[in-house]
Write a protein that holds these residues in place. Structure first.
Motif, PDB file in Angstrom:
ATOM      1  N   GLY A  16     -19.526  43.559  27.979  1.00 22.49           N
ATOM      2  CA  GLY A  16     -19.191  43.752  26.565  1.00 22.49           C
ATOM      3  C   GLY A  16     -18.601  42.511  25.924  1.00 22.49           C
ATOM      4  N   GLY A  17     -18.266  42.640  24.643  1.00 20.77           N
ATOM      5  CA  GLY A  17     -17.836  41.482  23.863  1.00 20.77           C
ATOM      6  C   GLY A  17     -16.611  40.789  24.428  1.00 20.77           C
ATOM      7  N   ILE A  18     -15.535  41.539  24.634  1.00 22.68           N
ATOM      8  CA  ILE A  18     -14.280  40.921  25.085  1.00 22.68           C
ATOM      9  C   ILE A  18     -14.367  40.539  26.564  1.00 22.68           C
ATOM     10  N   GLY A  19     -14.962  41.414  27.379  1.00 25.31           N
ATOM     11  CA  GLY A  19     -15.057  41.134  28.811  1.00 25.31           C
ATOM     12  C   GLY A  19     -15.913  39.903  29.103  1.00 25.31           C
ATOM     13  N   ALA A  20     -17.035  39.781  28.397  1.00 21.42           N
ATOM     14  CA  ALA A  20     -17.912  38.613  28.636  1.00 21.42           C
ATOM     15  C   ALA A  20     -17.197  37.330  28.222  1.00 21.42           C
ATOM     16  N   ASP A  37     -19.496  46.116  35.380  1.00 22.02           N
ATOM     17  CA  ASP A  37     -19.821  46.934  34.201  1.00 22.02           C
ATOM     18  C   ASP A  37     -20.789  48.036  34.622  1.00 22.02           C
ATOM     19  N   LEU A  38     -20.832  49.078  33.809  1.00 29.60           N
ATOM     20  CA  LEU A  38     -21.838  50.128  33.991  1.00 29.60           C
ATOM     21  C   LEU A  38     -23.239  49.594  33.722  1.00 29.60           C
ATOM     22  N   ASP A  39     -23.329  48.667  32.794  1.00 30.96           N
ATOM     23  CA  ASP A  39     -24.620  48.153  32.335  1.00 30.96           C
ATOM     24  C   ASP A  39     -25.093  47.034  33.272  1.00 30.96           C
ATOM     25  N   GLU A  40     -25.948  47.450  34.201  1.00 29.72           N
ATOM     26  CA  GLU A  40     -26.342  46.549  35.289  1.00 29.72           C
ATOM     27  C   GLU A  40     -27.027  45.275  34.788  1.00 29.72           C
ATOM     28  N   ALA A  56     -22.657  46.323  39.286  1.00 25.60           N
ATOM     29  CA  ALA A  56     -22.787  47.518  38.445  1.00 25.60           C
ATOM     30  C   ALA A  56     -21.922  48.609  39.065  1.00 25.60           C
ATOM     31  N   ALA A  57     -20.924  49.075  38.324  1.00 29.19           N
ATOM     32  CA  ALA A  57     -20.042  50.124  38.855  1.00 29.19           C
ATOM     33  C   ALA A  57     -19.403  50.884  37.712  1.00 29.19           C
ATOM     34  N   ASP A  58     -19.067  52.151  38.007  1.00 20.64           N
ATOM     35  CA  ASP A  58     -18.369  52.999  37.052  1.00 20.64           C
ATOM     36  C   ASP A  58     -16.878  52.960  37.403  1.00 20.64           C
ATOM     37  N   VAL A  59     -16.072  52.417  36.495  1.00 18.22           N
ATOM     38  CA  VAL A  59     -14.638  52.247  36.801  1.00 18.22           C
ATOM     39  C   VAL A  59     -13.885  53.571  36.842  1.00 18.22           C
ATOM     40  N   SER A  60     -14.521  54.651  36.335  1.00 20.62           N
ATOM     41  CA  SER A  60     -13.803  55.930  36.327  1.00 20.62           C
ATOM     42  C   SER A  60     -13.974  56.691  37.634  1.00 20.62           C
ATOM     43  N   ALA A  86     -12.631  47.559  30.811  1.00 23.10           N
ATOM     44  CA  ALA A  86     -13.693  48.504  30.407  1.00 23.10           C
ATOM     45  C   ALA A  86     -13.095  49.619  29.569  1.00 23.10           C
ATOM     46  N   GLY A  87     -13.789  49.996  28.532  1.00 26.59           N
ATOM     47  CA  GLY A  87     -13.289  51.082  27.692  1.00 26.59           C
ATOM     48  C   GLY A  87     -14.397  51.622  26.809  1.00 26.59           C
ATOM     49  N   ILE A  88     -14.188  52.857  26.350  1.00 25.96           N
ATOM     50  CA  ILE A  88     -15.133  53.471  25.399  1.00 25.96           C
ATOM     51  C   ILE A  88     -14.334  53.990  24.199  1.00 25.96           C
ATOM     52  N   ILE A 136      -4.290  44.390  31.523  1.00 25.89           N
ATOM     53  CA  ILE A 136      -4.978  45.589  31.035  1.00 25.89           C
ATOM     54  C   ILE A 136      -5.326  45.351  29.563  1.00 25.89           C
ATOM     55  N   THR A 137      -6.503  45.813  29.135  1.00 22.75           N
ATOM     56  CA  THR A 137      -6.785  45.754  27.701  1.00 22.75           C
ATOM     57  C   THR A 137      -6.326  47.050  27.047  1.00 22.75           C
ATOM     58  N   GLY A 138      -5.263  46.950  26.257  1.00 23.00           N
ATOM     59  CA  GLY A 138      -4.829  48.055  25.409  1.00 23.00           C
ATOM     60  C   GLY A 138      -5.535  47.925  24.077  1.00 23.00           C
ATOM     61  N   SER A 139      -4.813  48.158  23.013  1.00 26.38           N
ATOM     62  CA  SER A 139      -5.412  48.115  21.672  1.00 26.38           C
ATOM     63  C   SER A 139      -4.295  48.179  20.647  1.00 26.38           C
ATOM     64  N   ALA A 181      -3.279  43.683  23.301  1.00 28.08           N
ATOM     65  CA  ALA A 181      -3.582  44.739  22.331  1.00 28.08           C
ATOM     66  C   ALA A 181      -4.386  44.110  21.191  1.00 28.08           C
ATOM     67  N   PRO A 182      -5.727  44.079  21.360  1.00 28.19           N
ATOM     68  CA  PRO A 182      -6.550  43.480  20.304  1.00 28.19           C
ATOM     69  C   PRO A 182      -6.563  44.334  19.040  1.00 28.19           C
ATOM     70  N   GLY A 183      -6.835  43.682  17.914  1.00 26.11           N
ATOM     71  CA  GLY A 183      -7.014  44.385  16.642  1.00 26.11           C
ATOM     72  C   GLY A 183      -8.503  44.572  16.393  1.00 26.11           C
ATOM     73  N   ILE A 184      -9.007  44.019  15.293  1.00 31.14           N
ATOM     74  CA  ILE A 184     -10.434  44.160  14.969  1.00 31.14           C
ATOM     75  C   ILE A 184     -11.231  43.045  15.644  1.00 31.14           C
ATOM     76  N   VAL A 185     -12.109  43.438  16.571  1.00 33.38           N
ATOM     77  CA  VAL A 185     -13.028  42.468  17.187  1.00 33.38           C
ATOM     78  C   VAL A 185     -14.425  43.086  17.075  1.00 33.38           C
ATOM     79  N   PRO A 186     -15.296  42.540  16.241  1.00 31.22           N
ATOM     80  CA  PRO A 186     -16.611  43.189  16.020  1.00 31.22           C
ATOM     81  C   PRO A 186     -17.520  43.143  17.251  1.00 31.22           C
TER      82      PRO A 186
HETATM   83  P1  NAI Z   1     -17.805  46.650  24.314  1.00 30.69           P
HETATM   84  O1  NAI Z   1     -18.382  47.982  24.039  1.00 30.69           O
HETATM   85  O2  NAI Z   1     -18.510  45.434  23.848  1.00 30.69           O
HETATM   86  O3  NAI Z   1     -17.503  46.492  25.879  1.00 30.69           O
HETATM   87  C1  NAI Z   1     -17.029  47.543  26.695  1.00 30.69           C
HETATM   88  C2  NAI Z   1     -17.769  47.468  28.015  1.00 30.69           C
HETATM   89  O4  NAI Z   1     -17.239  48.462  28.908  1.00 30.69           O
HETATM   90  C3  NAI Z   1     -19.272  47.779  27.858  1.00 30.69           C
HETATM   91  O5  NAI Z   1     -20.038  46.710  28.385  1.00 30.69           O
HETATM   92  C4  NAI Z   1     -19.471  49.057  28.646  1.00 30.69           C
HETATM   93  O6  NAI Z   1     -20.729  49.138  29.305  1.00 30.69           O
HETATM   94  C5  NAI Z   1     -18.315  48.979  29.657  1.00 30.69           C
HETATM   95  N1  NAI Z   1     -17.986  50.301  30.186  1.00 30.69           N
HETATM   96  C6  NAI Z   1     -17.826  51.450  29.488  1.00 30.69           C
HETATM   97  N2  NAI Z   1     -17.565  52.457  30.330  1.00 30.69           N
HETATM   98  C7  NAI Z   1     -17.549  51.933  31.578  1.00 30.69           C
HETATM   99  C8  NAI Z   1     -17.342  52.485  32.875  1.00 30.69           C
HETATM  100  N3  NAI Z   1     -17.096  53.797  33.058  1.00 30.69           N
HETATM  101  N4  NAI Z   1     -17.388  51.658  33.945  1.00 30.69           N
HETATM  102  C9  NAI Z   1     -17.660  50.336  33.777  1.00 30.69           C
HETATM  103  N5  NAI Z   1     -17.877  49.770  32.574  1.00 30.69           N
HETATM  104  C10 NAI Z   1     -17.822  50.559  31.496  1.00 30.69           C
HETATM  105  O7  NAI Z   1     -16.333  46.695  23.704  1.00 30.69           O
HETATM  106  P2  NAI Z   1     -15.154  45.631  23.650  1.00 30.69           P
HETATM  107  O8  NAI Z   1     -14.698  45.605  22.252  1.00 30.69           O
HETATM  108  O9  NAI Z   1     -15.494  44.380  24.349  1.00 30.69           O
HETATM  109  O10 NAI Z   1     -14.052  46.451  24.459  1.00 30.69           O
HETATM  110  C11 NAI Z   1     -13.339  45.943  25.571  1.00 30.69           C
HETATM  111  C12 NAI Z   1     -11.966  46.568  25.592  1.00 30.69           C
HETATM  112  O11 NAI Z   1     -11.251  46.147  24.428  1.00 30.69           O
HETATM  113  C13 NAI Z   1     -11.961  48.095  25.567  1.00 30.69           C
HETATM  114  O12 NAI Z   1     -10.986  48.577  26.476  1.00 30.69           O
HETATM  115  C14 NAI Z   1     -11.550  48.407  24.146  1.00 30.69           C
HETATM  116  O13 NAI Z   1     -10.904  49.650  24.033  1.00 30.69           O
HETATM  117  C15 NAI Z   1     -10.622  47.255  23.835  1.00 30.69           C
HETATM  118  N6  NAI Z   1     -10.415  47.007  22.419  1.00 30.69           N
HETATM  119  C16 NAI Z   1     -11.432  46.591  21.591  1.00 30.69           C
HETATM  120  C17 NAI Z   1     -11.200  46.369  20.253  1.00 30.69           C
HETATM  121  C18 NAI Z   1     -12.273  45.938  19.317  1.00 30.69           C
HETATM  122  O14 NAI Z   1     -12.023  45.885  18.099  1.00 30.69           O
HETATM  123  N7  NAI Z   1     -13.454  45.610  19.782  1.00 30.69           N
HETATM  124  C19 NAI Z   1      -9.867  46.561  19.679  1.00 30.69           C
HETATM  125  C20 NAI Z   1      -8.879  46.971  20.617  1.00 30.69           C
HETATM  126  C21 NAI Z   1      -9.148  47.180  21.942  1.00 30.69           C
END
Ligand code: NAI
Length: 250
Positions: A16-20, A37-40, A56-60, A86-88, A136-139, A181-186
């Motif tokens: 995802g955006g922040i993780g990559a 990530d879930l997305d292999e 590729a793994a499910d963190v839950s 990882a978060g949804i 940890i990524t909070g928000s 604790a990120p704010g708005i990240v598109p």
């Molecule tokens: P994103 O949707 O781009 O990335 C999230 C990644 O987590 C995805 O690649 C997804 O496949 C993966 N993922 C979801 N469920 C999973 C699972 N069960 N096991 C393994 N991987 C899983 O979103 P983003 O924005 O990069 O989010 C990263 C973190 O940042 C999240 O925890 C989110 O809550 C947090 N965050 C994001 C904000 C934003 O504005 N984008 C603001 C505040 C917090």
């Protein structure tokens, strides 16, 4: 930054955006990245681009967490640092509309996933006889209420409980645990939130009402994560660092 070169770092949600962005930044600092990530397909691409390992793994799930750690140890011999990211978002629903199943689904990834990741990290450090550290990524949702995203916001409050308990436990062992604790990240996740529901113009309006007058980027968050994981943050633990352009003070 001090102390990142040659460290083995697990980044979850790395497709995802922040993780990559974190995976890239840590690799630039000389760390060896295990991208999870879930997305292999996407995670393998990210891993390839940083010369790391993609898993590729499910963190839950306990199996998923055990799987990424054993893959990391098999490739690199140990694990030093973790970015549990990882978060949804969960679906956009008012409180009366929110189903218990949806609430549980969000908790499973955002809370159970972080709990399992933190617990596995501590077990791994004990086995290795080393003291790593964890971010940890909070928000911004860890600190605020939301009428339409209650499950997400609750999950992000809950990770601060894990953060504080783990920091208390880890301190005497030399293991630091911090959060961003990120704010708005598109990113894809942000696109599914009410803050994005008003479209691009609304997002620009919200972003431009923050003190720094813009939305954040993955790189903005990644720099702070790298700092917290590095020895430059050696005297910080249990801390929640807002990376939100000042939104939380408005
Ligand atoms: P994103 O949707 O781009 O990335 C999230 C990644 O987590 C995805 O690649 C997804 O496949 C993966 N993922 C979801 N469920 C999973 C699972 N069960 N096991 C393994 N991987 C899983 O979103 P983003 O924005 O990069 O989010 C990263 C973190 O940042 C999240 O925890 C989110 O809550 C947090 N965050 C994001 C904000 C934003 O504005 N984008 C603001 C505040 C917090």
């Amino acid at each position: 930054m001090r102390g990142l070169a040659d460290k083995v770092v697990v980044v979850t949600g790395a497709a995802g955006g922040i993780g990559a962005a974190t995976a890239r930044r840590l690799a630039e600092e000389g760390a060896r990245v295990v991208a999870v990530d879930l997305d292999e397909e996407r995670v393998r691409k990210v891993a390839e681009s940083v010369g790391g390992l993609g898993v590729a793994a499910d963190v839950s799930s306990e199996e998923g967490v055990a799987g990424y750690l054993s893959a990391a140890v098999e490739r690199f011999g140990r694990v030093d640092l973790h970015h549990l990211n990882a978060g949804i978002p969960g679906s956009f629903a008012t409180l009366p509309e929110l189903s218990a199943a949806e609430f549980d689904r969000v908790m499973a990834v955002n809370v159970r996933g972080v709990f399992l990741g933190v617990r596995a990290a501590f077990r791994r450090y004990a086995e290795q006889g080393t003291a790593g550290n964890i971010v940890i990524t909070g928000s911004i949702g860890s600190l605020r209420g939301s009428a339409d995203l209650l499950a997400y916001q609750t999950s992000k409050h809950a990770v601060l409980g894990i953060l504080k308990g783990a920091a208390m436990y880890g301190g005497p062992l030399g293991v630091r645990v911090n959060a961003v604790a990120p704010g708005i990240v598109p990113t894809d996740l942000f696109a599914a939130t009410p803050a994005a529901a008003g479209g691009k113009d609304d997002m620009s309006r919200r972003a431009s009402s923050t003190p720094l007058r813009r939305a954040g980027t993955g790189d903005d968050v990644a720099g702070v994560v790298a700092f917290l994981l590095s020895d430059d943050a050696a005297y910080m633990t249990g801390e929640v660092v807002s990376v939100d352009g000042g939104a939380s003070i408005v």
